[in-house]
Design a protein around this motif. Sequence first.
Motif, PDB file in Angstrom:
ATOM      1  N   HIS A 158      -6.611  -1.055   7.349  1.00  0.00           N
ATOM      2  CA  HIS A 158      -6.928  -2.381   7.895  1.00  0.00           C
ATOM      3  C   HIS A 158      -6.589  -3.502   6.919  1.00  0.00           C
ATOM      4  O   HIS A 158      -6.959  -4.635   7.138  1.00  0.00           O
ATOM      5  N   GLU A 159      -5.913  -3.168   5.804  1.00  0.00           N
ATOM      6  CA  GLU A 159      -5.518  -4.215   4.859  1.00  0.00           C
ATOM      7  C   GLU A 159      -4.018  -4.069   4.639  1.00  0.00           C
ATOM      8  O   GLU A 159      -3.575  -3.026   4.163  1.00  0.00           O
TER       9      GLU A 159
ATOM     10  N   GLU B 210      -7.592  -9.443   3.406  1.00  0.00           N
ATOM     11  CA  GLU B 210      -8.746  -9.062   4.246  1.00  0.00           C
ATOM     12  C   GLU B 210     -10.045  -8.988   3.448  1.00  0.00           C
ATOM     13  O   GLU B 210     -11.025  -9.650   3.803  1.00  0.00           O
TER      14      GLU B 210
ATOM     15  N   THR C 294     -14.142   1.424   2.351  1.00  0.00           N
ATOM     16  CA  THR C 294     -14.486   1.670   3.749  1.00  0.00           C
ATOM     17  C   THR C 294     -13.635   2.810   4.312  1.00  0.00           C
ATOM     18  O   THR C 294     -14.121   3.623   5.089  1.00  0.00           O
TER      19      THR C 294
ATOM     20  N   CYS D 125      -9.310   0.882   0.929  1.00  0.00           N
ATOM     21  CA  CYS D 125     -10.566   0.400   0.366  1.00  0.00           C
ATOM     22  C   CYS D 125     -11.665   1.432   0.542  1.00  0.00           C
ATOM     23  O   CYS D 125     -11.482   2.459   1.188  1.00  0.00           O
TER      24      CYS D 125
HETATM   25 ZN   LIG Z   1     -11.374  -2.948   3.554  1.00  0.00          ZN
END
Ligand SMILES: [Zn+2]
Length: 339
Positions: free
Chosen positions: A59-60, A144, A39, A37
Amino acid sequence: MKAAVLMEKDRMEIARIPRPEVEEEGVLVSMTQAAVCGTDLKLIRSGHRDLSLPRILGHEGMGEITASRHPAFQKGDRVAIYPGCFCGDCPACRAGHTSRCETIRIYGFNRDGLFRTVIPFSAKEVSSLVRIPEKSDPGVVLAEPVACCLSALGRFRYLEKTTALVVGAGAVGSLFTALLLAEGWKTVLVADRNPRRLSSGLPRGVRTMAAGTGGLRECLERDGWGGKIGFLVPCCPSGLDWPFWEVMRPGGGVSFFSGRGRKTEPLALDADAVHYLGLTLAGSYGCDRKDFVFAASMLARKRLDLSFLDCCRVSLSELEAGLDRLRNGRIRKVIIDRF
Ligand SMILES: [Zn+2]
Ligand SMILES: [Zn+2]
């Protein structure tokens, strides 16, 4: 096995790392899908409040249990991975707000993340795993970001579902838009200063508005939306950097959903407008495990259809090429589906 490691700012490597062993009362998860993503791009380019280096990013994601010494999990179980490692015991955790856990560690930020072939979870960490049906829709990989949207929206449940405005039509803006439409908001407007981003990758039924944050108020007023916005969600760093209170309807809500990046000036805000209009402003960062569970179950059963989203699929080794496409803004999401 492989892992995408951010060694230092702007230097990511696909490294070979040893395959982990399964700990007592722990499990091993072989990744099946992970999503990249905006981020992640931000972490690579400019770091983050919660990032420490070197760090395996990601983190996903979701995967399959390939070894288990934990009574609650069996080999073959499919899991979505909640990206927080929380204590379960502090006042915030006990109140269900795991994202505000006093000792939270976030995968891909201050704990090694999901962009690797196999991930070990200790007895303490298995609370990050959420079991999903074997035949889940692959959209679960986006649990997420959807959970982050749910978490923000959860603070405004009392609002009448009139007109919502999403500022920023990136991946999260697009997901938030889909969620608002699915929840029955009558009109959902999405604004972006880049008209190309409004031409595809958005859910059906949304109304688009090509306007930078500078001219957004004028555009809204010209099109008759002045004073009619019931809910405002900024999904880009400059999403609140305009006199938004001038278009809000009395009693409306404003989610402080996106961070403002590295701005030195605090946000300018007409406190009297907030006062007289009775606006509610509420911040939101990350998602609680309960929002994640809800998002994963909704996506697994395709009760929220995200097939409109423009994605490209890459292997972990091709991650850099995927990141380039994300940087160029040609697509909204990169999915890693071979590890
Ligand atoms: Zn993310
Ligand atoms: Zn806690």
